[in-house]
Design an enzyme around this catalytic site. Structure first.
Site, short mmCIF file in Angstrom:
data_model
loop_
_atom_site.label_atom_id
_atom_site.label_comp_id
_atom_site.label_asym_id
_atom_site.label_seq_id
_atom_site.Cartn_x
_atom_site.Cartn_y
_atom_site.Cartn_z
N ARG A 118 -11.75 1.73 3.60
CA ARG A 118 -11.52 1.67 5.04
C ARG A 118 -10.17 2.22 5.47
O ARG A 118 -9.91 2.41 6.64
CB ARG A 118 -11.70 0.23 5.53
CG ARG A 118 -13.15 -0.20 5.51
CD ARG A 118 -13.33 -1.63 5.94
NE ARG A 118 -13.18 -1.80 7.37
CZ ARG A 118 -13.29 -2.96 7.99
NH1 ARG A 118 -13.55 -4.05 7.29
NH2 ARG A 118 -13.16 -3.05 9.27
N PRO A 124 -7.74 -8.28 0.54
CA PRO A 124 -7.02 -9.20 -0.33
C PRO A 124 -5.97 -10.00 0.40
O PRO A 124 -5.25 -9.47 1.24
CB PRO A 124 -6.37 -8.28 -1.37
CG PRO A 124 -6.60 -6.90 -0.93
CD PRO A 124 -7.27 -6.91 0.39
N GLU A 125 -5.90 -11.25 0.03
CA GLU A 125 -4.82 -12.10 0.50
C GLU A 125 -3.91 -12.36 -0.70
O GLU A 125 -4.07 -11.72 -1.73
CB GLU A 125 -5.38 -13.40 1.08
CG GLU A 125 -6.34 -13.13 2.24
CD GLU A 125 -6.91 -14.40 2.86
OE1 GLU A 125 -6.20 -15.40 2.89
OE2 GLU A 125 -8.06 -14.37 3.30
N HIS A 136 -13.37 6.85 -2.99
CA HIS A 136 -12.26 6.66 -2.06
C HIS A 136 -10.92 6.48 -2.77
O HIS A 136 -10.12 5.62 -2.41
CB HIS A 136 -12.52 5.46 -1.14
CG HIS A 136 -13.77 5.59 -0.34
ND1 HIS A 136 -13.90 6.47 0.71
CD2 HIS A 136 -14.98 5.00 -0.48
CE1 HIS A 136 -15.12 6.39 1.21
NE2 HIS A 136 -15.81 5.51 0.50
#
Length: 294
Positions: free
Chosen positions: A114, A2-3, A91
């Site tokens: 990740r 995400p930005e 996750h």
DNA sequence: AGGCGATCCTGAGGGC
DNA sequence: TGCCCTCAGGATCGCC
């Protein structure tokens, strides 16, 4: 992933759904995901979620106890509100159980396959700002023309590299750097300090406009990005260059080029985003206008 | 100063 | 179906 637009979309949906809720339980499944105190109280057990702030790509969750959490989503992080029997995402590193002022039970899941993101705990929002936000540049959504021009004037790096440097401007990542450079007609490899001030201003305007438009559409969804309501973003289809290498330019129909710049895949239009004219050493005697050096 | 590569991880997608 | 390879929204570190 995400930005800024995606992070702001998460912040807003989280505020709407979980603002004012009280933390009933904390389940920290992967302690290494948290930096700082990792006890229940540091993770806001018993406190009420009072304010949600954002700077660049980071979110601050501020409780009525005064304590604060800083959340960075990294590439694949997400904060998801789950209601009822909604399935828990894979996750999930932290799971909070919340109770809203209206009495509804909610779960809040911090997920991040990740694990490039993280959560930092602080005794106060001031501590959070000092430790994590003091070195960030101004938020990209509201960066001024003057600030960006000054920041670029102070570095010789490729302008794309400068835009990704969160100390200069906070919130721009690989997608919106390419999109804003295209919108402003600036070549990504242009040396920052050689960009005319007028063009730096135009770039600042393009950054604000690109981010605002994406925010309005709920951000970009690449792969697995979802906001706190599990909604996908609608901006992906409007990318002019990102992910479109070798496709036709939306403006001139020429073939988009790509290369690795600042360590990141970069896509641009060679016709709409001209390289700066290479500096050539003056050759004596070729022209009456050629300066002769003393 | 800043470019570069390695590093932290998992998963998706393509080729065979 | 599976295997192997490459690539991905971020950011930091050490080395030249």
């Amino acid at each position: 992933m995400p930005e800024l637009p995606e992070v702001e979309t998460v912040r807003r949906s989280l505020a709407r759904r979980a603002g004012g809720a009280r933390v009933v339980s904390v389940d920290l499944r992967r302690p290494a995901y948290v930096t700082g105190a990792r006890n229940d109280r540091a993770l806001l057990l018993g406190a009420q979620l009072k304010r949600l702030e954002r700077r660049g790509k980071q979110i601050a969750i501020i409780a009525d106890s005064g304590r604060a959490l800083c959340v960075h989503l990294g590439m694949t992080g997400g904060l998801r509100v789950l209601q009822g029997t909604a399935l828990e995402p894979t996750h999930t590193h932290i799971l909070w159980r919340l109770r809203t002022p209206a009495g509804a039970a909610l779960r809040l899941a911090m997920t991040d396959p990740r694990r490039f993101g993280g959560v930092w705990t602080f005794r106060s929002f001031d501590d959070l700002i000092r430790a994590r936000w003091a070195d960030l540049g101004p938020d990209a959504l509201t960066v001024t023309d003057e600030h960006l021009a000054d920041a670029l004037a102070g570095t010789t790096r490729a302008v794309k590299a400068a835009l990704l440097d969160q100390r200069l401007i906070a919130g721009v990542g690989n997608i919106y750097a390419d999109e804003a450079l295209f919108a402003a007609g600036v070549h990504p490899a242009h040396p920052s300090h050689r960009l005319a001030r007028r063009r730096a201003h135009r770039l600042a305007q393009a950054i604000r406009a690109t981010l605002a438009q994406s925010l309005e559409a709920g951000g970009s969804t690449i792969r697995d990005y979802r906001d706190a309501d599990n909604a996908a973003g609608g901006y992906t289809a409007r990318h002019a260059v990102y992910g479109r290498s070798a496709e036709p330019c939306v403006r001139c129909a020429g073939r988009l080029g790509s290369a690795v710049i600042a360590g990141r895949t970069t896509v641009w239009c060679p016709r709409c985003q001209r390289r700066p004219r290479p500096w050539a050493p003056p050759r004596a005697g070729r022209s009456p206008h050629t300066a002769t050096r003393g």
